[in-house]
Enzyme design. Structure first.
Site, short mmCIF file in Angstrom:
data_model
loop_
_atom_site.label_atom_id
_atom_site.label_comp_id
_atom_site.label_asym_id
_atom_site.label_seq_id
_atom_site.Cartn_x
_atom_site.Cartn_y
_atom_site.Cartn_z
N GLY A 196 14.06 -6.01 -1.55
CA GLY A 196 12.93 -4.52 -0.24
C GLY A 196 13.26 -5.71 0.70
N ASN A 197 11.62 -4.90 1.47
CA ASN A 197 11.36 -5.77 2.57
C ASN A 197 9.82 -5.76 2.69
OD1 ASN A 197 10.78 -3.58 4.35
ND2 ASN A 197 12.87 -3.34 3.84
#
Ligand code: CTP
Length: 404
Positions: free
Chosen positions: A218-219
């Site tokens: 993810g980020n």
């Protein structure tokens, strides 16, 4: 600017009328003050059946007006043109909640109590938040009155649909305080319904690329920027669709929300919604890489550590057919910022690109504030210093509002 100072120094008149949502005005006063405003409250006589002047005066730290005329002091009267002074003092007046009766009176210019009298003496903008049971709200005369007010430049914040005090369900619910405060901010900024008739598609948040049923890539995007854009566009009159990756942000119920998880799902959603919209604001931080194959079972530890092979995700903006659409992209850069953003603007065939820098304190992921530079096709670059994400959202929408 944090949300705690959104209305810093603003002078607000809050008119409260006789309907069950009047009890919510107590918390509204607190939230307006928390947002930095000074609040003076005016009650209609029937509001007294639901809330007391003492409660609202304690919360607002100001006296509360109920009577238009001064009370006799042992047979003597002292002139008190308070309504003229209040009408000049205010930056904005809210009638929240506005009962059906008060909406009718304001529409037809009655001045038969302190609240309606004050409206006739008001120099500032007026925001009306009607609330009622669904049949009263939908009553044709009520709707005609609200339309008349809109045509006169009064900002009407539509009631929400949901559970009502009567136990029925439908339109008529008093909106959440956050939305009322956002509407006040929008009006005080000088925007009313300048995006009316526009259909705006916004993407927000990160995307998650699954490694196995438990883990993902993810980020750090929170989705705040995209949600602020969607909310501000709605309050400026646009019809808004929000495609969001995993995010704990909340939008308004009137915003059509499509939840997605991966870059591929976001691509599908954008492709199916774009045709119905004229503007696309792609603020999502879409993953650039995805595992070649997600494991269907949890990857167990032991033996050698797994090597996860990655593929590029498809670039949504580059692959999209954008003919006739106004498209805004975002660029998140850590070096050669302006140069990289301007290359992205060209490569992705965008109308505008909003450059976010990760090098500036208070800007970028997870913050409530942002600092941006907007680049356009003509080569113009405009820098906007650190402001709340809500103000940055409005600054971006100012560019949309001037489109034909
Ligand atoms: N974007 C997209 N599809 C992707 C990746 C990004 O449509 N697969 C969009 C983003 O929503 C944003 C713009 O492209 O509006 C730029 O995103 P950014 O992450 O800054 O750039 P990338 O194109 O991913 O390039 P790089 O990561 O190499 O800077």
């Amino acid at each position: 600017m944090s949300s705690a100072s959104k209305l810093r120094g603003k002078k607000i008149l809050l008119g409260v009328t006789g309907c069950i949502a009047a009890y919510k005005a107590c918390n509204l006063v607190r939230d307006l003050i928390k947002a930095g405003a000074e609040v003076r409250v005016i009650l209609t006589p029937s509001a007294l059946s639901f809330v007391t002047p003492l409660t609202l005066s304690t919360l607002s730290k100001n006296k509360v007006i109920v009577d238009v005329l001064p009370k006799s002091q042992g047979g003597d009267y002292e002139a008190s043109p308070w309504h003229i002074e209040y009408g000049i003092w205010a930056d904005i007046m809210l009638v929240a909640p506005a009962s059906i009766n008060t909406v009718a009176k304001i529409t037809h210019g009655f001045a038969d109590n302190a609240l309606t009298t004050l409206v006739t003496a008001l120099r500032s903008p007026l925001l009306v938040c009607p609330a009622a049971d669904l049949d009263m709200y939908q009553y044709s005369v009520t709707q005609e009155n609200l339309n008349t007010l809109r045509k006169r430049g009064v900002y009407v914040l539509e009631a929400e649909t949901g559970e009502l005090a009567s136990g029925l369900s439908g339109i008529g619910r008093f909106p959440e305080n956050g939305k009322i405060i956002d509407a006040v901010y929008t009006i005080l900024r000088g925007n009313k319904l300048d995006l009316e008739g526009k259909k705006v598609l916004v993407t927000a948040g990160p995307t998650y690329e699954d490694i196995d049923p438990v883990r993902y890539l993810g980020n750090r995007s929170s989705g705040k920027m995209g949600f602020e854009i969607a909310k501000a566009a709605y309050l400026r009159g646009a019809s808004v669709t929000l495609i969001s990756g995993p995010s704990n942000q909340t939008a308004y119920p009137e915003i059509k929300r499509i939840n997605v998880r991966s870059a591929a799902q976001m691509k599908n959603a954008v492709e199916s919604e774009i045709a119905d919209n004229e503007v696309l604001i792609m603020s999502a931080a879409v993953a650039d890489f995805t595992p070649k194959a997600a494991s269907t079972q949890k990857i167990k530890k032991g033996g050698t550590a797994p090597v996860i092979e990655l593929d590029f995700t498809e670039d949504i903006l580059s692959s999209l057919s954008k003919t006739g659409k106004f498209v805004v992209g975002f660029a998140l850069e850590t070096e050669n910022e302006v140069e990289n953003a301007s290359k992205k603007l060209e490569r992705k065939r965008l109308d505008l690109i909003v450059l976010n820098s990760l090098n500036e304190a208070g800007a970028g992921f997870e913050n409530d504030t942002n600092a941006i530079t907007i680049l356009d096709k003509s080569g113009e670059k405009i820098r906007h210093n650190l402001s709340s994400k809500s103000e940055i959202a409005h600054i971006i929408l100012d560019r949309i509002a001037v489109l034909d």
